[in-house]
Design a protein around this motif. Structure first.
Motif, PDB file in Angstrom:
ATOM      1  N   ILE A  10       0.857  -1.197   0.000  1.00  0.00           N
ATOM      2  CA  ILE A  10       0.000   0.000   0.000  1.00  0.00           C
ATOM      3  C   ILE A  10       0.888   1.241   0.000  1.00  0.00           C
ATOM      4  N   ILE A  11       0.631   2.146  -0.923  1.00  0.00           N
ATOM      5  CA  ILE A  11       1.350   3.427  -0.945  1.00  0.00           C
ATOM      6  C   ILE A  11       0.491   4.451  -0.226  1.00  0.00           C
ATOM      7  N   GLY A  12       0.961   4.965   0.918  1.00  0.00           N
ATOM      8  CA  GLY A  12       0.248   6.016   1.631  1.00  0.00           C
ATOM      9  C   GLY A  12      -0.469   5.505   2.864  1.00  0.00           C
ATOM     10  N   PHE A  34       3.654   1.871   3.015  1.00  0.00           N
ATOM     11  CA  PHE A  34       4.733   2.860   2.969  1.00  0.00           C
ATOM     12  C   PHE A  34       4.132   4.244   3.062  1.00  0.00           C
ATOM     13  N   GLU A  35       4.584   4.993   4.049  1.00  0.00           N
ATOM     14  CA  GLU A  35       4.118   6.361   4.250  1.00  0.00           C
ATOM     15  C   GLU A  35       5.358   7.258   4.256  1.00  0.00           C
ATOM     16  N   ARG A  36       5.376   8.245   3.356  1.00  0.00           N
ATOM     17  CA  ARG A  36       6.612   9.031   3.232  1.00  0.00           C
ATOM     18  C   ARG A  36       6.841  10.011   4.369  1.00  0.00           C
ATOM     19  N   GLU A  37       5.766  10.349   5.096  1.00  0.00           N
ATOM     20  CA  GLU A  37       5.908  11.296   6.219  1.00  0.00           C
ATOM     21  C   GLU A  37       6.027  10.552   7.538  1.00  0.00           C
ATOM     22  N   LYS A  38       6.431  11.312   8.584  1.00  0.00           N
ATOM     23  CA  LYS A  38       6.371  10.776   9.945  1.00  0.00           C
ATOM     24  C   LYS A  38       5.106  11.341  10.579  1.00  0.00           C
ATOM     25  N   PRO A  40       2.574  12.205  13.777  1.00  0.00           N
ATOM     26  CA  PRO A  40       1.502  13.038  13.234  1.00  0.00           C
ATOM     27  C   PRO A  40       2.037  14.130  12.301  1.00  0.00           C
ATOM     28  N   ARG A  41       1.279  14.399  11.240  1.00  0.00           N
ATOM     29  CA  ARG A  41       1.602  15.491  10.326  1.00  0.00           C
ATOM     30  C   ARG A  41       0.306  16.237   9.998  1.00  0.00           C
ATOM     31  N   PHE A  42       0.439  17.533   9.699  1.00  0.00           N
ATOM     32  CA  PHE A  42      -0.770  18.319   9.411  1.00  0.00           C
ATOM     33  C   PHE A  42      -1.456  17.794   8.150  1.00  0.00           C
ATOM     34  N   HIS A  43      -2.774  17.776   8.165  1.00  0.00           N
ATOM     35  CA  HIS A  43      -3.545  17.468   6.952  1.00  0.00           C
ATOM     36  C   HIS A  43      -4.875  18.185   7.066  1.00  0.00           C
ATOM     37  N   ILE A  44      -5.403  18.648   5.945  1.00  0.00           N
ATOM     38  CA  ILE A  44      -6.742  19.247   5.954  1.00  0.00           C
ATOM     39  C   ILE A  44      -7.760  18.138   5.688  1.00  0.00           C
ATOM     40  N   GLY A  45      -9.025  18.393   6.068  1.00  0.00           N
ATOM     41  CA  GLY A  45     -10.093  17.404   5.852  1.00  0.00           C
ATOM     42  C   GLY A  45     -10.610  16.919   7.188  1.00  0.00           C
ATOM     43  N   GLU A 128       8.180   7.427   6.909  1.00  0.00           N
ATOM     44  CA  GLU A 128       9.351   8.085   6.323  1.00  0.00           C
ATOM     45  C   GLU A 128      10.012   7.209   5.257  1.00  0.00           C
ATOM     46  N   VAL A 129       9.182   6.452   4.569  1.00  0.00           N
ATOM     47  CA  VAL A 129       9.659   5.638   3.444  1.00  0.00           C
ATOM     48  C   VAL A 129       8.750   5.956   2.243  1.00  0.00           C
ATOM     49  N   ALA A 130       9.349   6.479   1.187  1.00  0.00           N
ATOM     50  CA  ALA A 130       8.553   6.875   0.010  1.00  0.00           C
ATOM     51  C   ALA A 130       8.661   5.824  -1.080  1.00  0.00           C
ATOM     52  N   VAL A 131       7.547   5.572  -1.752  1.00  0.00           N
ATOM     53  CA  VAL A 131       7.595   4.684  -2.918  1.00  0.00           C
ATOM     54  C   VAL A 131       8.004   5.548  -4.116  1.00  0.00           C
ATOM     55  N   ASP A 132       9.148   5.209  -4.701  1.00  0.00           N
ATOM     56  CA  ASP A 132       9.689   6.019  -5.796  1.00  0.00           C
ATOM     57  C   ASP A 132       9.284   5.493  -7.160  1.00  0.00           C
ATOM     58  N   ARG A 165      -3.402  13.010  -3.051  1.00  0.00           N
ATOM     59  CA  ARG A 165      -3.318  13.877  -4.236  1.00  0.00           C
ATOM     60  C   ARG A 165      -2.020  13.669  -5.006  1.00  0.00           C
ATOM     61  N   ASN A 166      -1.031  13.076  -4.364  1.00  0.00           N
ATOM     62  CA  ASN A 166       0.228  12.787  -5.060  1.00  0.00           C
ATOM     63  C   ASN A 166      -0.003  11.777  -6.186  1.00  0.00           C
ATOM     64  N   SER A 167      -0.951  10.895  -5.969  1.00  0.00           N
ATOM     65  CA  SER A 167      -1.452   9.976  -6.993  1.00  0.00           C
ATOM     66  C   SER A 167      -0.330   9.323  -7.823  1.00  0.00           C
ATOM     67  N   ALA A 291      -7.294   4.051  -4.370  1.00  0.00           N
ATOM     68  CA  ALA A 291      -8.255   4.310  -3.289  1.00  0.00           C
ATOM     69  C   ALA A 291      -8.109   5.741  -2.788  1.00  0.00           C
ATOM     70  N   GLY A 292      -9.203   6.283  -2.244  1.00  0.00           N
ATOM     71  CA  GLY A 292      -9.174   7.629  -1.648  1.00  0.00           C
ATOM     72  C   GLY A 292      -8.856   8.689  -2.689  1.00  0.00           C
ATOM     73  N   ASP A 293      -8.141   9.726  -2.250  1.00  0.00           N
ATOM     74  CA  ASP A 293      -7.823  10.841  -3.152  1.00  0.00           C
ATOM     75  C   ASP A 293      -6.994  10.391  -4.348  1.00  0.00           C
ATOM     76  N   ALA A 294      -6.312   9.276  -4.249  1.00  0.00           N
ATOM     77  CA  ALA A 294      -5.544   8.795  -5.408  1.00  0.00           C
ATOM     78  C   ALA A 294      -6.508   8.416  -6.537  1.00  0.00           C
ATOM     79  N   LEU A 308     -15.077   9.097   1.443  1.00  0.00           N
ATOM     80  CA  LEU A 308     -14.752   8.338   0.220  1.00  0.00           C
ATOM     81  C   LEU A 308     -13.446   7.560   0.392  1.00  0.00           C
ATOM     82  N   ALA A 309     -12.519   8.117   1.176  1.00  0.00           N
ATOM     83  CA  ALA A 309     -11.245   7.417   1.414  1.00  0.00           C
ATOM     84  C   ALA A 309     -11.496   6.131   2.211  1.00  0.00           C
ATOM     85  N   VAL A 310     -12.305   6.254   3.267  1.00  0.00           N
ATOM     86  CA  VAL A 310     -12.584   5.079   4.108  1.00  0.00           C
ATOM     87  C   VAL A 310     -13.440   4.072   3.336  1.00  0.00           C
TER      88      VAL A 310
HETATM   89  C1  LIG Z   1      -9.366  22.506   1.235  1.00  0.00           C
HETATM   90  C2  LIG Z   1      -9.785  21.093   1.547  1.00  0.00           C
HETATM   91  C3  LIG Z   1     -10.693  20.861   2.582  1.00  0.00           C
HETATM   92  C4  LIG Z   1     -11.110  19.555   2.859  1.00  0.00           C
HETATM   93  N1  LIG Z   1     -12.038  19.352   3.850  1.00  0.00           N
HETATM   94  C5  LIG Z   1     -12.493  18.100   4.075  1.00  0.00           C
HETATM   95  C6  LIG Z   1     -13.432  17.843   5.120  1.00  0.00           C
HETATM   96  O1  LIG Z   1     -13.886  18.731   5.834  1.00  0.00           O
HETATM   97  N2  LIG Z   1     -13.833  16.551   5.307  1.00  0.00           N
HETATM   98  C7  LIG Z   1     -13.342  15.530   4.549  1.00  0.00           C
HETATM   99  O2  LIG Z   1     -13.748  14.380   4.753  1.00  0.00           O
HETATM  100  N3  LIG Z   1     -12.429  15.744   3.593  1.00  0.00           N
HETATM  101  C8  LIG Z   1     -11.990  16.985   3.339  1.00  0.00           C
HETATM  102  N4  LIG Z   1     -11.030  17.196   2.399  1.00  0.00           N
HETATM  103  C9  LIG Z   1     -10.521  16.040   1.656  1.00  0.00           C
HETATM  104  C10 LIG Z   1      -9.541  15.187   2.487  1.00  0.00           C
HETATM  105  O3  LIG Z   1      -8.453  15.986   2.851  1.00  0.00           O
HETATM  106  C11 LIG Z   1      -9.055  14.008   1.647  1.00  0.00           C
HETATM  107  O4  LIG Z   1     -10.101  13.530   0.838  1.00  0.00           O
HETATM  108  C12 LIG Z   1      -8.536  12.842   2.483  1.00  0.00           C
HETATM  109  O5  LIG Z   1      -7.432  13.235   3.244  1.00  0.00           O
HETATM  110  C13 LIG Z   1      -8.147  11.652   1.573  1.00  0.00           C
HETATM  111  O6  LIG Z   1      -7.516  10.640   2.291  1.00  0.00           O
HETATM  112  P1  LIG Z   1      -6.453   9.697   1.558  1.00  0.00           P
HETATM  113  O7  LIG Z   1      -6.065   8.650   2.531  1.00  0.00           O
HETATM  114  O8  LIG Z   1      -6.948   9.292   0.238  1.00  0.00           O
HETATM  115  O9  LIG Z   1      -5.221  10.655   1.241  1.00  0.00           O
HETATM  116  P2  LIG Z   1      -4.251  11.439   2.246  1.00  0.00           P
HETATM  117  O10 LIG Z   1      -4.938  11.676   3.533  1.00  0.00           O
HETATM  118  O11 LIG Z   1      -3.725  12.610   1.519  1.00  0.00           O
HETATM  119  O12 LIG Z   1      -3.075  10.396   2.507  1.00  0.00           O
HETATM  120  C14 LIG Z   1      -2.164  10.049   1.492  1.00  0.00           C
HETATM  121  C15 LIG Z   1      -0.829   9.735   2.134  1.00  0.00           C
HETATM  122  O13 LIG Z   1       0.045   9.213   1.127  1.00  0.00           O
HETATM  123  C16 LIG Z   1       1.364   9.637   1.422  1.00  0.00           C
HETATM  124  N5  LIG Z   1       2.150   9.536   0.183  1.00  0.00           N
HETATM  125  C17 LIG Z   1       2.018  10.247  -0.946  1.00  0.00           C
HETATM  126  N6  LIG Z   1       2.918   9.851  -1.877  1.00  0.00           N
HETATM  127  C18 LIG Z   1       3.631   8.845  -1.316  1.00  0.00           C
HETATM  128  C19 LIG Z   1       4.709   8.040  -1.765  1.00  0.00           C
HETATM  129  N7  LIG Z   1       5.222   8.172  -2.995  1.00  0.00           N
HETATM  130  N8  LIG Z   1       5.223   7.103  -0.922  1.00  0.00           N
HETATM  131  C20 LIG Z   1       4.710   6.948   0.336  1.00  0.00           C
HETATM  132  N9  LIG Z   1       3.704   7.709   0.823  1.00  0.00           N
HETATM  133  C21 LIG Z   1       3.147   8.642   0.000  1.00  0.00           C
HETATM  134  C22 LIG Z   1       1.166  11.073   1.908  1.00  0.00           C
HETATM  135  O14 LIG Z   1       2.254  11.481   2.711  1.00  0.00           O
HETATM  136  C23 LIG Z   1      -0.136  10.974   2.697  1.00  0.00           C
HETATM  137  O15 LIG Z   1       0.074  10.800   4.091  1.00  0.00           O
HETATM  138  C24 LIG Z   1     -10.595  18.478   2.105  1.00  0.00           C
HETATM  139  C25 LIG Z   1      -9.667  18.712   1.079  1.00  0.00           C
HETATM  140  C26 LIG Z   1      -9.277  20.011   0.791  1.00  0.00           C
HETATM  141  C27 LIG Z   1      -8.285  20.232  -0.321  1.00  0.00           C
END
Ligand SMILES: Cc1cc2nc3c(=O)[nH]c(=O)nc-3n(C[C@H](O)[C@H](O)[C@H](O)COP(=O)(O)OP(=O)(O)OC[C@H]3O[C@@H](n4cnc5c(N)ncnc54)[C@H](O)[C@@H]3O)c2cc1C
Length: 431
Positions: A10-12, A34-38, A40-45, A128-132, A165-167, A291-294, A308-310
């Motif tokens: 799983i990437i992410g 594999f998660e490239r960050e450590k 807790p890290r800030f995230h919106i949503g 702190e391991v990124a899939v390249d 979103r890195n997709s 899956a999720g934002d990808a 949608l991610a869950v």
């Molecule tokens: C402005 C804004 C407001 C939002 N508000 C809401 C809200 O109120 N409620 C809500 O439900 N959603 C909200 N969202 C959407 C929400 O942020 C995302 O839909 C959600 O975080 C998706 O989860 P995810 O697991 O798919 O991706 P993420 O949470 O982004 O997780 C992906 C992980 O993959 C890791 N990663 C990326 N590339 C690699 C790599 N090459 N190797 C290893 N690891 C990698 C990243 O470090 C990251 O931790 C908002 C989005 C935006 C832009």
């Protein structure tokens, strides 16, 4: 890292990746994340939907959420920028509602809790391991992963791209397509001391719709509130202001917000996110699933992202669990997965497109419970993306009302322009 073959890589480690990882590990599959960050890290949503609650129950997360102190969220309130009060909705009133609440969460804490839970469920998690690089072969997938500058190779039978979103795969295959009409910019920060209502009304997400922008206010803890503005990127560029100044000015111009912020202090830096609406044209291949934002993300307005991610994390874990025992079913199950996720995203896309019309807000701000339309809209706002006919025909009626409003004005028109006379004298937004 073990040199043998993993069942699933799983990437992410965001909500999509950790949901899939925990469920597969609980099904006794060998999973590596594999998660490239450590964390807790800030995230919106930060605002979750009640239709994730079943998945949280299945994952065994509620007790951990309670201990973490996440705020229960009982619904939302939508305002036109021109007037108070707004229209409130409570999840308990949704069509065949099964729960009265979801959560408002500080994502750094929430995502860490979920990733730790996946680890405790038996998944091998590497932060702190990124899939390249990813290479697909007939029988497996090879991943080149980077840790502290050195590269290692890992092999898995199937791959879930949950890299947000890195997709990673969307970029590799060139299948990520933007929604040009939804290319927005968001500017947001956390504030302390924002006024809120007593009781469950103090837990609601507030959405304020102005003529060329909209705002969110999401209570995160008893003290802290997340506040953001979303608008066309061009409007921000033309202002020639910094993100900080733009946010401060936009909040100060909105009486509904400014009144709540007379004693507020900014408690975080100001963040921006741009160009966030897109979808991949394919959500699976022979050995991979997105899956999720990808897979895609459709505008933050209805807080559907984590849901949608869950949802997709759970669906692809179930599909892969079956495919690992019956590889001959992969094509059918992966297609079914793609249909389910696309269908959910289509529902939100239609809803989001409607939100950006004035008629939608006018209908929303004049609620009349004709034919049970309000509970159906409420259910979709809560994440009900099922195929229930009862909801589907009521949503058609809802969109028909929006159409009628556009052509015949069946409820009062709104200016969506704030009334400057209602502005307080002070807005406390200093950090
Ligand atoms: C402005 C804004 C407001 C939002 N508000 C809401 C809200 O109120 N409620 C809500 O439900 N959603 C909200 N969202 C959407 C929400 O942020 C995302 O839909 C959600 O975080 C998706 O989860 P995810 O697991 O798919 O991706 P993420 O949470 O982004 O997780 C992906 C992980 O993959 C890791 N990663 C990326 N590339 C690699 C790599 N090459 N190797 C290893 N690891 C990698 C990243 O470090 C990251 O931790 C908002 C989005 C935006 C832009």
């Amino acid at each position: 890292m073990n040199a043998d073959l993993y069942d699933v890589g799983i990437i992410g480690g965001g909500p999509a990746g950790s949901t899939a990882a925990a469920l597969l590990a609980r099904a006794n599959r060998r999973v590596i994340v594999f998660e490239r960050e450590k964390f807790p890290r800030f995230h919106i949503g930060e605002s979750l939907l009640p239709f994730s609650m079943k998945a949280f129950t299945r994952l065994g997360l509620h007790e951990k959420f309670r201990r973490a102190g996440f705020l229960k969220k009982f619904g939302g309130e939508i305002f036109g920028a021109c007037s108070e009060p707004g229209t409130k909705f409570y999840f308990k009133d949704g069509f065949r509602s099964q729960t009265d609440h979801a959560y408002q969460v500080t994502r750094s804490d929430f995502d860490k809790l979920l990733l730790d839970h996946a680890r405790e469920s038996g998944a091998e998690v590497h932060e702190e391991v990124a899939v390249d690089r990813v290479e697909f072969l007939n029988e497996h997938v090879d991943l080149a992963v980077r840790r502290n500058g050195s590269v290692e190779n890992v092999r898995a039978r199937y791959l879930i791209d949950a890299s947000g979103r890195n997709s990673v795969l969307g970029t590799k295959f060139g299948i990520k397509k933007s929604y040009d009409h939804l290319q927005k910019l968001s500017i947001f920060a956390h504030y302390d001391g924002v006024w809120r209502a007593e009781g469950i009304d103090g837990t609601l997400t507030l959405l304020i719709r102005g003529i060329d922008r909209w705002f969110w206010l999401i209570p995160l803890t008893t003290e802290r509130t997340s506040i953001g503005v979303v608008l066309d990127s061009d409007t921000f560029k033309k202002s020639k202001l910094s993100a900080e100044d733009f946010l401060e000015q936009s909040l100060a111009e909105q009486p509904i917000i400014a009144k709540r912020m007379t004693s507020a202090q900014r408690g975080s830096e100001v963040y921006t996110a741009a160009d966030f609406s897109y979808r991949s044209t394919k959500l699976h291949g022979d050995r991979w699933l997105l899956a999720g934002d990808a897979a895609g993300f459709i505008d933050p307005i209805f807080s559907s992202g984590v849901f949608l991610a869950v949802f997709s994390g759970e669906q692809c874990a179930d599909a892969l669990d079956e495919v690992l025992d019956h590889p001959e079913r992969a094509r059918k199950l992966f297609r079914r997965y793609e249909r389910a996720v696309n269908r959910a995203m289509d529902i939100y896309l239609r809803f989001v497109n409607a939100w950006y019309t004035k008629e939608f807000v006018e209908i929303f701000l004049t609620p009349r419970n004709v034919l049970g339309v309000a509970p159906a809209v409420n259910a979709v706002l809560g994440g009900n993306v099922g195929n229930s006919f009862g909801i589907r025909w009521r949503m058609w009626v809802f969109y028909f009302l929006v159409w009628l409003q556009k052509h015949f004005g069946i409820v009062p028109r709104r200016t969506l322009v704030p009334n400057k006379e209602e502005l307080p004298t002070r807005v406390g937004v200093a950090s």
